[in-house]
Design an enzyme around this catalytic site. Structure first.
Site, PDB file in Angstrom:
ATOM      1  N   TYR A 151     -11.182   1.387   0.049  1.00  0.00           N
ATOM      2  CA  TYR A 151      -9.924   1.552   0.792  1.00  0.00           C
ATOM      3  C   TYR A 151      -9.762   0.420   1.812  1.00  0.00           C
ATOM      4  CZ  TYR A 151      -6.707   4.095   4.010  1.00  0.00           C
ATOM      5  OH  TYR A 151      -5.677   4.488   4.822  1.00  0.00           O
TER       6      TYR A 151
HETATM    7  N1  NAD Z   1      -2.581   9.662   7.886  1.00  0.00           N
HETATM    8  C1  NAD Z   1      -3.237   8.773   8.577  1.00  0.00           C
HETATM    9  O1  NAD Z   1      -3.732   9.049   9.679  1.00  0.00           O
HETATM   10  C2  NAD Z   1      -3.379   7.368   8.058  1.00  0.00           C
HETATM   11  C3  NAD Z   1      -4.276   6.505   8.701  1.00  0.00           C
HETATM   12  C4  NAD Z   1      -4.357   5.188   8.273  1.00  0.00           C
HETATM   13  C5  NAD Z   1      -3.551   4.742   7.251  1.00  0.00           C
HETATM   14  N2  NAD Z   1      -2.703   5.615   6.622  1.00  0.00           N
HETATM   15  C6  NAD Z   1      -1.861   5.104   5.527  1.00  0.00           C
HETATM   16  O2  NAD Z   1      -0.543   5.613   5.679  1.00  0.00           O
HETATM   17  C7  NAD Z   1       0.043   5.836   4.380  1.00  0.00           C
HETATM   18  C8  NAD Z   1       0.471   7.290   4.235  1.00  0.00           C
HETATM   19  O3  NAD Z   1      -0.651   8.119   4.470  1.00  0.00           O
HETATM   20  P1  NAD Z   1      -0.585   9.712   4.338  1.00  0.00           P
HETATM   21  O4  NAD Z   1      -1.664  10.229   5.209  1.00  0.00           O
HETATM   22  O5  NAD Z   1       0.805  10.175   4.524  1.00  0.00           O
HETATM   23  O6  NAD Z   1      -1.035   9.894   2.806  1.00  0.00           O
HETATM   24  P2  NAD Z   1      -0.901  11.203   1.896  1.00  0.00           P
HETATM   25  O7  NAD Z   1      -2.100  11.172   1.007  1.00  0.00           O
HETATM   26  O8  NAD Z   1      -0.698  12.409   2.747  1.00  0.00           O
HETATM   27  O9  NAD Z   1       0.413  10.932   1.044  1.00  0.00           O
HETATM   28  C9  NAD Z   1       0.458   9.872   0.124  1.00  0.00           C
HETATM   29  C10 NAD Z   1       1.609  10.078  -0.851  1.00  0.00           C
HETATM   30  O10 NAD Z   1       1.535   9.030  -1.837  1.00  0.00           O
HETATM   31  C11 NAD Z   1       1.695   9.615  -3.111  1.00  0.00           C
HETATM   32  N3  NAD Z   1       1.023   8.806  -4.135  1.00  0.00           N
HETATM   33  C12 NAD Z   1      -0.317   8.649  -4.325  1.00  0.00           C
HETATM   34  N4  NAD Z   1      -0.549   7.907  -5.421  1.00  0.00           N
HETATM   35  C13 NAD Z   1       0.662   7.583  -5.947  1.00  0.00           C
HETATM   36  C14 NAD Z   1       1.072   6.850  -7.091  1.00  0.00           C
HETATM   37  N5  NAD Z   1       0.191   6.294  -7.940  1.00  0.00           N
HETATM   38  N6  NAD Z   1       2.406   6.725  -7.333  1.00  0.00           N
HETATM   39  C15 NAD Z   1       3.311   7.289  -6.501  1.00  0.00           C
HETATM   40  N7  NAD Z   1       2.980   8.006  -5.407  1.00  0.00           N
HETATM   41  C16 NAD Z   1       1.669   8.160  -5.139  1.00  0.00           C
HETATM   42  C17 NAD Z   1       1.059  10.999  -3.000  1.00  0.00           C
HETATM   43  O11 NAD Z   1       1.493  11.884  -4.030  1.00  0.00           O
HETATM   44  C18 NAD Z   1       1.514  11.417  -1.610  1.00  0.00           C
HETATM   45  O12 NAD Z   1       2.768  12.057  -1.660  1.00  0.00           O
HETATM   46  C19 NAD Z   1      -1.021   5.408   3.367  1.00  0.00           C
HETATM   47  O13 NAD Z   1      -0.837   4.057   3.020  1.00  0.00           O
HETATM   48  C20 NAD Z   1      -2.321   5.561   4.157  1.00  0.00           C
HETATM   49  O14 NAD Z   1      -3.372   4.781   3.643  1.00  0.00           O
HETATM   50  C21 NAD Z   1      -2.612   6.917   7.002  1.00  0.00           C
END
Ligand code: NAD
Length: 248
Positions: A151
């Site tokens: 990641y």
């Molecule tokens: N939540 C956090 O605290 C956090 C921290 C650092 C970075 N991020 C980044 O922020 C972004 C959103 O994070 P989140 O926590 O909302 O993630 P999440 O896992 O809750 O949601 C991700 C969404 O992406 C969709 N997805 C996954 N693979 C897919 C694919 N192949 N095609 C289409 N859709 C797909 C999933 O179905 C889901 O709806 C991501 O890039 C994550 O890496 C989040």
């Protein structure tokens, strides 16, 4: 309304941060084409938001996904694109020495490659509208968080891509920035349940004393990056994490 009459594409819009972004963008006057593999959740959100939000069930690792997404956005919302948000990401936590090619493929195919493919396909459309791109990276990449090697590599590559694109595409009037969020989403809750000690340690170090809320804390910063209020910013990494990481 900060995004009135703008057309946006948001990936991973059916859950977590993406879902909050779809809601907030519509509230700010944008038309949003959002993409996800989760069909039930996507259709439910589309129904909730009405004509300004259109759901497209697409796997962003699929062949020609970028053509389908661009076509859907342009056909549904008047032929112009102003904003691309590369939010979707999947990954499997593992120690570096246990990481296999399939783990790298999952991270990079949903992260870096999907981000790049959509950026490249959107270029001419965004050049016409002087549009903007918001990519998603992570504090896990900046800090090299143990157990998240595949990641972290991918997220730091997205930051590198963003800086190069900002340098090369600034002349075309396209701005590209990165946000590193910290928010209590489904993905975050899964991580917290499975890596409770690591999560508690990180949460204890948040200067603002809490994990972020998608709608209240993260979405307004993405709207800022998508709107003309940030018109003199490009190539930047914005930490939306309660001060956990302070860049210098
Ligand atoms: N939540 C956090 O605290 C956090 C921290 C650092 C970075 N991020 C980044 O922020 C972004 C959103 O994070 P989140 O926590 O909302 O993630 P999440 O896992 O809750 O949601 C991700 C969404 O992406 C969709 N997805 C996954 N693979 C897919 C694919 N192949 N095609 C289409 N859709 C797909 C999933 O179905 C889901 O709806 C991501 O890039 C994550 O890496 C989040």
């Amino acid at each position: 309304m900060q995004l009135k009459d703008k057309t946006a594409i948001i990936t991973g819009g059916a859950a977590g941060i993406g879902k909050g972004l779809v809601r907030k963008f519509v509230k700010e006057g944008a038309n949003v084409l959002f993409v996800d593999v989760n069909e039930d959740a996507g259709l439910e959100l589309e129904k909730e938001l009405g004509a300004a939000a259109k759901f497209l069930k697409t796997d962003i690792t699929a062949e020609r996904m970028e053509e389908h997404i661009l076509t859907a956005a342009l056909e549904n919302f008047g032929g112009e694109l102003h904003i691309l948000v590369n939010n979707a990401q999947a990954s499997k936590p593992k120690l570096l020495l246990d990481v296999e090619q399939s783990d790298l493929d999952l991270s990079f195919n949903t992260g870096l490659w999907a981000t790049w493919r959509l950026m490249r396909a959107s270029y001419t459309h965004l050049a016409k509208t002087k549009g903007t791109i918001i990519n998603f990276a992570s504090g896990a990449g900046l800090e090299g968080l143990p157990n998240h090697g595949a990641y972290a590599m991918n997220k730091e590559a997205i930051r590198g891509l963003t800086r190069t694109a900002a340098n090369e595409w600034g002349h075309a009037g396209i701005r590209i920035n990165v946000i590193c969020p910290g928010a209590a989403t489904e993905g975050y809750k899964w991580w917290r349940e499975n890596y409770a000690d690591q999560a508690k340690e990180l949460e204890a170090k948040v200067p603002l004393g809490r994990v972020g809320d998608v709608l209240e804390d993260i979405a307004p910063i993405v709207v800022f990056l998508a709107s003309d209020a940030s018109q003199y910013m490009t190539g930047q990494t914005i930490m939306a994490d309660g001060g956990s990481i302070m860049l210098r």
